[in-house]
Write an enzyme that holds these catalytic residues in place. Structure first.
Site, PDB file in Angstrom:
ATOM      1  N   LYS A 246     -19.270  19.279  19.289  1.00 29.21           N
ATOM      2  CA  LYS A 246     -18.906  19.821  17.977  1.00 29.21           C
ATOM      3  C   LYS A 246     -19.835  20.949  17.553  1.00 29.21           C
ATOM      4  CE  LYS A 246     -19.469  17.225  14.219  1.00 29.21           C
ATOM      5  NZ  LYS A 246     -19.195  16.128  13.249  1.00 29.21           N
ATOM      6  N   ASP A 247     -21.053  20.923  18.032  1.00 26.74           N
ATOM      7  CA  ASP A 247     -22.045  21.922  17.629  1.00 26.74           C
ATOM      8  C   ASP A 247     -22.146  23.080  18.620  1.00 26.74           C
ATOM      9  OD1 ASP A 247     -22.601  20.259  15.477  1.00 26.74           O
ATOM     10  OD2 ASP A 247     -24.198  19.218  16.532  1.00 26.74           O
TER      11      ASP A 247
ATOM     12  N   ARG B 123     -14.837  21.952   6.628  1.00 28.63           N
ATOM     13  CA  ARG B 123     -13.629  21.138   6.854  1.00 28.63           C
ATOM     14  C   ARG B 123     -13.623  19.907   5.960  1.00 28.63           C
ATOM     15  NH1 ARG B 123     -13.038  16.283   9.548  1.00 28.63           N
ATOM     16  NH2 ARG B 123     -15.196  16.485  10.212  1.00 28.63           N
TER      17      ARG B 123
ATOM     18  N   ARG C 271     -27.259  18.832   3.940  1.00 24.62           N
ATOM     19  CA  ARG C 271     -27.622  18.954   5.352  1.00 24.62           C
ATOM     20  C   ARG C 271     -28.676  17.932   5.733  1.00 24.62           C
ATOM     21  NH1 ARG C 271     -29.257  23.998   7.972  1.00 24.62           N
ATOM     22  NH2 ARG C 271     -29.355  22.497   9.664  1.00 24.62           N
TER      23      ARG C 271
ATOM     24  N   ARG D 262     -29.320  12.153   5.373  1.00 20.69           N
ATOM     25  CA  ARG D 262     -28.139  12.131   4.494  1.00 20.69           C
ATOM     26  C   ARG D 262     -27.938  10.755   3.870  1.00 20.69           C
ATOM     27  NH1 ARG D 262     -23.672  15.914   7.599  1.00 20.69           N
ATOM     28  NH2 ARG D 262     -25.178  17.032   8.871  1.00 20.69           N
TER      29      ARG D 262
HETATM   30  N1  LIG Z   1     -23.059  18.708  12.790  1.00 20.01           N
HETATM   31  C1  LIG Z   1     -23.821  17.518  12.943  1.00 20.01           C
HETATM   32  C2  LIG Z   1     -23.225  16.574  13.913  1.00 20.01           C
HETATM   33  N2  LIG Z   1     -22.916  16.946  15.168  1.00 20.01           N
HETATM   34  C3  LIG Z   1     -22.366  15.872  15.823  1.00 20.01           C
HETATM   35  C4  LIG Z   1     -22.350  14.823  14.920  1.00 20.01           C
HETATM   36  C5  LIG Z   1     -21.835  13.471  15.168  1.00 20.01           C
HETATM   37  C6  LIG Z   1     -21.471  13.136  16.587  1.00 20.01           C
HETATM   38  C7  LIG Z   1     -20.215  13.763  17.070  1.00 20.01           C
HETATM   39  O1  LIG Z   1     -19.329  14.159  16.304  1.00 20.01           O
HETATM   40  O2  LIG Z   1     -20.088  13.854  18.298  1.00 20.01           O
HETATM   41  C8  LIG Z   1     -22.922  15.251  13.730  1.00 20.01           C
HETATM   42  C9  LIG Z   1     -23.145  14.466  12.503  1.00 20.01           C
HETATM   43  C10 LIG Z   1     -21.872  14.189  11.717  1.00 20.01           C
HETATM   44  O3  LIG Z   1     -20.930  15.005  11.725  1.00 20.01           O
HETATM   45  O4  LIG Z   1     -21.821  13.160  11.055  1.00 20.01           O
END
Ligand SMILES: NCc1[nH]cc(CCC(=O)O)c1CC(=O)O
Length: 308
Positions: free
Chosen positions: A87-88, A133, A151, A157
């Site tokens: 996702k990142d 989103r 953040r 959080r």
């Molecule tokens: N941007 C932060 C991030 N990147 C991946 C995850 C969670 C693990 C994933 O989605 O694989 C998170 C934290 C969240 O969104 O709660």
């Protein structure tokens, strides 16, 4: 059997979630290849994304902040491969980098933490999130909500929520599960909150010309996860590659095809454009076309968020 004459250096961010994912990856490699635990060494690399905590990601340079330092370590030979939450990872990656493998995907859904449901939140609730989103989806469900920037890592959080800064927050179920906090929060169905593209998937990147490492990584890759996440990333590509606008996409294996769903949402939730289709597993054109079709059907105001 693939053997290396030295430990492989696995690069990761230092957050608790990143480290948990790094350990899962090291475990999978050692188990699959019959290596001793000492065959994979975990190297922690601090990223700008971890350092800068007080501004929204979109404001300070986006997802590159999670990968830049790891990319450099990879390019300079300081690590052999990098483990990321997919996702990142930006949609467009340098040609020298290759996403070599993905671990089996975890729960793709979001969780609401702090209330039993969106309806159970008080009037004019304050919801903390830094995700455009999630902010748009919350606004769609609860037009009376105020969304505040939230953040920091998962523990930070949860601490802010516990301190009463907000009524609720949203977190990925995958992250909570991997941190041993699977009992926290209420799972939101994907029909209510379609997840972020790649949510719940861990990916491993190495240099495109490192054949031995590519082969070792390929052996632990989950093909269903890989194809679904690539389809979701292709939707992003169709929407114009890198952007920080409210986008959700989810592909699920459906027989020998993928069921792909995607939506874009105006920041305050008034407008949603969605699409879904059954596509062939490797049909990157169809997935990109879905991204473009969302833009074609969006109002000029919504479309403009994806331009430039
Ligand atoms: N941007 C932060 C991030 N990147 C991946 C995850 C969670 C693990 C994933 O989605 O694989 C998170 C934290 C969240 O969104 O709660």
């Amino acid at each position: 059997m693939i053997l290396f004459d030295r430990p492989l250096r696995l690069g990761t961010r230092g957050s608790p979630l990143a480290l948990a994912q790094a350990r899962m990856t090291a475990r999978a490699l050692c188990d699959t290849h019959g290596w001793p635990d000492s065959a994979v060494a975990i190297v922690t690399v601090q990223t700008s994304g971890d350092r800068i905590q007080d501004r929204a990601l979109a404001e300070i340079g986006g997802k590159a902040l999670w990968t830049k330092e790891l990319d450099r370590a990879l390019a300079e030979g300081g690590i052999d491969f990098a483990v990321h939450s997919m996702k990142d990872v930006e949609t467009l990656r340098p040609a020298a980098m290759r996403i070599a493998a993905m671990l089996p995907r975890a729960d793709v859904r979001d969780k609401l933490v702090g209330a039993d449901s969106f309806d159970a939140l008080p009037d004019n609730p304050v919801v903390g999130t830094s995700s455009p989103r999630r902010a748009a989806q919350v606004a769609r469900l609860r037009p009376d909500a105020t969304v505040t920037l939230f953040r920091g890592n998962v523990a930070t959080r949860l601490a802010k929520l516990a301190a009463g800064e907000v009524h609720a927050t949203l977190l990925a179920a995958a992250g909570l599960d991997r941190l041993g906090q699977g009992d926290v929060g209420i799972t939101i169905p994907v029909d209510t909150m379609l997840p972020a593209p790649s949510q719940g998937a861990v990916g491993i990147e190495t240099l495109a010309d490192n054949e031995a490492v590519l082969a070792a990584l390929a052996a632990i890759s989950d093909a269903d996860t890989f194809d679904c996440v690539m389809a979701e990333r292709n939707v992003l590509m169709g929407l114009g590659g890198t952007c920080h606008s409210p986008i959700a996409a989810l592909a699920l294996v459906d027989g020998d095809r993928l069921h792909l769903r995607a939506e874009i949402i105006s920041p305050h939730g008034q407008e949603t454009v969605r699409d879904e289709a059954r596509i062939d597993r490797h049909d990157s054109d169809a997935a990109q076309a879905m991204g473009r079709s969302l833009l074609d059907r969006a109002s000029p105001a919504l479309r403009s968020l994806f331009e430039g």
